[in-house]
Every structure is written in C-alpha cells, then in structure tokens.
Design a protein around this motif. Structure first.
Motif, PDB file in Angstrom:
ATOM      1  N   ASP A  21       0.795  -1.227   0.000  1.00 28.86           N
ATOM      2  CA  ASP A  21       0.000   0.000   0.000  1.00 28.86           C
ATOM      3  C   ASP A  21       0.829   1.278   0.000  1.00 28.86           C
ATOM      4  O   ASP A  21       0.264   2.382  -0.006  1.00 28.86           O
ATOM      5  N   TYR A  81      -8.627  -0.701  -0.351  1.00 28.59           N
ATOM      6  CA  TYR A  81      -9.476  -1.648  -1.070  1.00 28.59           C
ATOM      7  C   TYR A  81     -10.949  -1.301  -0.887  1.00 28.59           C
ATOM      8  O   TYR A  81     -11.703  -1.195  -1.862  1.00 28.59           O
ATOM      9  N   TYR A  84     -12.025   1.893  -2.576  1.00 21.48           N
ATOM     10  CA  TYR A  84     -12.244   1.716  -4.014  1.00 21.48           C
ATOM     11  C   TYR A  84     -13.649   1.176  -4.273  1.00 21.48           C
ATOM     12  O   TYR A  84     -14.351   1.658  -5.179  1.00 21.48           O
ATOM     13  N   GLN A 270      -4.107  -2.356  -4.790  1.00 22.24           N
ATOM     14  CA  GLN A 270      -4.743  -1.300  -5.575  1.00 22.24           C
ATOM     15  C   GLN A 270      -3.843  -0.729  -6.676  1.00 22.24           C
ATOM     16  O   GLN A 270      -4.268   0.141  -7.444  1.00 22.24           O
ATOM     17  N   LYS A 276      -7.918  -4.783  -9.951  1.00 23.30           N
ATOM     18  CA  LYS A 276      -9.040  -3.906 -10.319  1.00 23.30           C
ATOM     19  C   LYS A 276     -10.054  -4.670 -11.154  1.00 23.30           C
ATOM     20  O   LYS A 276     -11.269  -4.521 -10.968  1.00 23.30           O
TER      21      LYS A 276
END
Length: 290
Positions: A21, A81, A84, A270, A276
């Motif tokens: 991250d 996460y 998103y 991410q 994704k």
C-alpha cells in the motif's frame, strides 16, 4: 502454528501489506466516517463507513470481513481496497473484529452480528440500505462470510449458536481466496488451534463443516482465486458444491498474462490492474442483484 509464532507472523504480514500500500492516498470523492463503535471491545469493535460525496439516498451496501488467518488484520489494512469499492457507487462498511488467540471462535461471528445489529438501528443515517446488502471477504474472512451467510440463510443452523442472528438477508456475496471446508477431513482445530482452542465441545463440533448446512437459500456467490493462491485447490470444489445446492455461482481463476506469480488475496493490491479487474467483476456481479 503455535501462539508463540503469532507475533512474528503479524510483523511479517504487516510489513508485506504496508509495502503493498506504500504511496497510496485516500480518494477525495468519498464521505468517510471513521472509528465508529459497534460494541464493547474497544478498538476491536470499531468500524468505518464510506460512500460517494453527494449521496442523498440509501445506497446498496457492502460489508467487508477482512482476512488474516483469524489472528491478524484490521480495517486500516483494508481501507484502500474498501474505499475503491465505495467509489463504485456503494456504501461500504470496513470493520475490526476480535482476533485469536486472545479471543476464540465464535468471536468474529458474534462481532459481525453485533455490527449488523448496529447497522439495523443506525444505518439509515449513513445511507446504508439493508434491503440491498452484500458481503465480501477474503482468506479467513472468506470463511467468515461463508459461515455468516449460512447462518442468515438456514434457521436450523442458526439455532446451533448461542446468539440471535440479525434479521437480514444478503443479495449476494463475494469470496476471495477463502478458507473453505474446515473440519471436513480433519479436526476443526487442526489448522487453527489458536482460533478454536484445544478442547472441542460436541456443540462446537456440530457446527462444522459449514458446507453441510448450506442450502438453496444461500445467497448468489462470486468465488475468486488466483494461479498462486495457496488455497486455490479448494476454491473450485467449493463453487461446485454451491452449484450442486442450486446456488447461483460464478467462479473465476485469475492469472497474469505471462503467468508470473499471482498470489493469495491479490485483489487487495490497488496498484494492480488485475486486482481492479477482479474487484470490478465482483461489483458487476453485485449490480445484477440490486
């Protein structure tokens, strides 16, 4: 794994998650309510809610149950996460629950249930729509999603537990790299003694394997794994079991185009286009049931 191994495991896992991250920033398109409390266990009973700015009506709602082998993880490691997911038009609940070995089974299930009872009472103030409710989880969190979805869809199974299951139904669930079939071929505490404890009561033993209690009322499920997920081999059989019960099920095995390593809980990264894609596939699946 011994209890003495857990502190070292937590350090190594956290280092890997922080590296994953590094450099990410929180989106400025979301309303965020952080460190709300749903129960009496301090930081282990805190949670966040995210939804798009400008929201003025209740949104379909995703509850995320984090992974970590029942002994590791928290909402902070899942915030990018879950944020998103919220940018895709959902209200998202990202929560902590009590961890082993300080807290044994069924503490995470009790906490999930307490969280949902909190949402039943207060959720509309945060645009939570309990009539359009979804669950996601990975690894140990995937097992918890499976078990909690079974509790809410099979009243006979729910009666085996000492706490009253919240009166909700899930439109659909997504399970990523989950730990299924606990107790099918061995003692339930063989792989997770720090979670189940050394002594297995007859009442506890009767609650496993969870799969024996899944019925056609189990919510539609998206099952995801990856080429190098160490739990990959149980994902397809679990999807097959759901389909045999009459549950609408999608199974996906994700792979890098060049077949380089794509590991456990890859969907949390991410920075990855394949992550994704997986997350978008799951959101598209959920949208079918809104």
């Amino acid at each position: 794994m011994l209890n003495s191994d857990i502190p070292t495991m937590r350090i190594h896992m956290q280092e890997n998650d922080q590296k994953r991250d590094a450099g990410l920033t929180e989106p400025d398109t979301l309303e965020m309510f952080k460190n709300l409390s749903y129960g009496p266990y301090g930081i282990e009973n805190t949670f966040d809610i995210y939804y798009p700015k400008g929201t003025d009506k209740c949104l379909p709602t995703i509850i995320n149950i984090h992974g970590g082998g029942f002994f590791y993880g928290d909402k902070e490691l899942y915030r990018f996460y879950t944020m998103y997911l919220a940018t895709q038009g959902f209200a998202v609940v990202n929560f902590n629950y009590r961890l082993a070995p300080d807290h044994h089974y069924p503490a995470p299930l009790e906490d999930t249930n307490a969280l949902i009872n909190w949402l039943i009472e207060h959720g509309r103030s945060y645009y939570i729509d309990l009539d359009r409710l979804f669950l996601v989880g990975d690894s140990a969190g995937g097992q918890l999603v499976e078990q909690y979805a079974t509790l809410t869809s099979n009243s006979a199974y729910a009666q085996k537990f000492s706490f009253e299951i919240a009166a909700v139904q899930f439109k659909a669930i997504a399970l990523n790299c989950g730990a299924y079939f606990i107790g099918k071929n061995s003692a339930i505490n063989q792989d997770f003694p720090f979670y189940f404890g050394e002594t297995i009561t007859s009442a506890l033993k009767s609650q496993f394997p969870v799969e024996s209690y899944i019925t056609a009322n189990f919510p539609p499920a998206f099952i995801a794994t990856s080429t190098h997920d160490f739990l990959k081999e149980i994902a397809s059989p679990f999807a097959d079991l759901l389909q045999s019960k009459g549950v609408e099920t999608v199974f996906r095995l994700y792979a890098n185009p060049d077949y380089t390593e794509l590991g456990h809980v890859f969907h949390l990264n991410q920075k990855s286009e394949l992550a994704k894609q997986c997350n978008n596939d799951e959101m598209a699946f959920f949208n079918r049931f809104i």
